[in-house]
Design a protein around this motif. Structure first.
Motif, PDB file in Angstrom:
ATOM      1  N   PRO A 107     -44.305  19.079 -39.843  1.00 35.14           N
ATOM      2  CA  PRO A 107     -44.443  19.620 -41.199  1.00 35.14           C
ATOM      3  C   PRO A 107     -45.890  19.749 -41.672  1.00 35.14           C
ATOM      4  O   PRO A 107     -46.260  20.777 -42.257  1.00 35.14           O
ATOM      5  CB  PRO A 107     -43.662  18.609 -42.051  1.00 35.14           C
ATOM      6  CG  PRO A 107     -42.621  18.078 -41.130  1.00 35.14           C
ATOM      7  CD  PRO A 107     -43.306  17.989 -39.797  1.00 35.14           C
ATOM      8  N   TRP A 111     -47.634  23.196 -42.982  1.00 29.39           N
ATOM      9  CA  TRP A 111     -48.167  23.327 -44.347  1.00 29.39           C
ATOM     10  C   TRP A 111     -49.614  23.813 -44.307  1.00 29.39           C
ATOM     11  O   TRP A 111     -50.008  24.691 -45.070  1.00 29.39           O
ATOM     12  CB  TRP A 111     -48.087  21.989 -45.077  1.00 29.39           C
ATOM     13  CG  TRP A 111     -46.695  21.464 -45.243  1.00 29.39           C
ATOM     14  CD1 TRP A 111     -45.526  22.197 -45.236  1.00 29.39           C
ATOM     15  CD2 TRP A 111     -46.302  20.093 -45.408  1.00 29.39           C
ATOM     16  NE1 TRP A 111     -44.434  21.366 -45.379  1.00 29.39           N
ATOM     17  CE2 TRP A 111     -44.870  20.070 -45.497  1.00 29.39           C
ATOM     18  CE3 TRP A 111     -46.995  18.889 -45.490  1.00 29.39           C
ATOM     19  CZ2 TRP A 111     -44.157  18.886 -45.672  1.00 29.39           C
ATOM     20  CZ3 TRP A 111     -46.283  17.710 -45.672  1.00 29.39           C
ATOM     21  CH2 TRP A 111     -44.888  17.715 -45.752  1.00 29.39           C
ATOM     22  N   GLU A 190     -38.629  22.088 -40.689  1.00 32.82           N
ATOM     23  CA  GLU A 190     -39.605  22.799 -41.509  1.00 32.82           C
ATOM     24  C   GLU A 190     -39.755  24.244 -41.034  1.00 32.82           C
ATOM     25  O   GLU A 190     -40.194  24.494 -39.915  1.00 32.82           O
ATOM     26  CB  GLU A 190     -40.966  22.095 -41.456  1.00 32.82           C
ATOM     27  CG  GLU A 190     -42.037  22.685 -42.348  1.00 32.82           C
ATOM     28  CD  GLU A 190     -41.732  22.517 -43.832  1.00 32.82           C
ATOM     29  OE1 GLU A 190     -42.184  23.370 -44.626  1.00 32.82           O
ATOM     30  OE2 GLU A 190     -41.055  21.546 -44.190  1.00 32.82           O
TER      31      GLU A 190
END
Length: 233
Positions: A107, A111, A190
């Motif tokens: 994740p 991001w 994700e």
């Protein structure tokens, strides 16, 4: 004419990057290879011996890397640079392919990369290919394409690419690698690889790159014409 975002998602070795580059060149748009960004992160993690399960190590490493694309005037291509060093050839090697899906499933990595990608494309006029462009990076992209192809055909294409670079890899090993990456990409928590509801499906199993490029250009032209008609009303 307004500038739009063209998002091309799909499985590995379907021709996404090659098609995206050619579409961008023909339209005079910028091209962003998001897959190369994740490959560059993978290379950096390997070099720094980052434990993928260690969140603190991952975060610290992400703070230390900077990815840019430099245009090579001799080849006419954008090349990936990691902290100022050209890593375009290195990140295409098989040992990077073996880890990139695991790295891109983290994740914190996603991001960080999504934030960079959105910044790169905020002025529109870009063609971007990857796994989550139409669903996560640019859900408002005017043109969304989802590419797929037969696994064996994809593996043969990948084998030819590697042979051209001096790497001789068994076809079964490549098929195994693709199947492993497909599973990780489609099941990660994700931003998994899925076809956006408004994306057009493009099966490239029996298409040439030229046919793929023409297909995407036609979609872009149609969408631009719709936008133009709407603005005239």
């Amino acid at each position: 004419m307004p500038k739009i975002v063209i998002a091309i998602d799909g499985y590995s070795s379907c021709g996404k990057s090659t098609t995206a580059k050619a579409v961008a060149a023909r339209m005079g748009y910028g091209y962003i290879d998001t897959g190369a960004m994740y490959r560059a992160v993978s290379l950096f993690f390997i070099e720094k011996h980052v434990a993928l399960s260690n969140q603190n190590e991952v975060k610290a490493a992400l703070d230390q890397l900077h990815i840019t694309f430099n245009h090579n005037s001799r080849t006419g291509r954008n090349e990936t640079c990691l902290n100022g060093l050209n890593v375009e050839e290195e990140i295409r090697k098989m040992y990077i392919s073996n880890i990139v899906s695991e790295v891109s499933a983290i994740p914190e990595v996603r991001w960080a990369m999504v934030a960079q990608q959105q910044k790169m494309g905020r002025r529109r006029g870009v063609v971007m290919d990857g796994r989550d462009i139409g669903t996560k990076v640019f859900p408002d992209a005017e043109v969304k394409v989802f590419m797929t192809a037969d696994t064996t055909i994809r593996a043969k294409r990948r084998q030819q690419e590697l042979l051209a670079k001096g790497e001789m890899i068994n076809l079964d090993d490549i098929i195994h690698n693709l199947e492993k990456r497909d599973k990780i990409d489609t099941t990660r928590s994700e931003s998994p690889l899925v076809q956006a509801p408004d994306a057009k499906l493009l099966d490239t199993s029996h298409m040439t790159i030229e046919e793929q490029v023409d297909w995407v250009i036609e979609e872009a032209d149609r969408r631009l014409a719709e936008i133009h008609r709407t603005k005239k009303k």
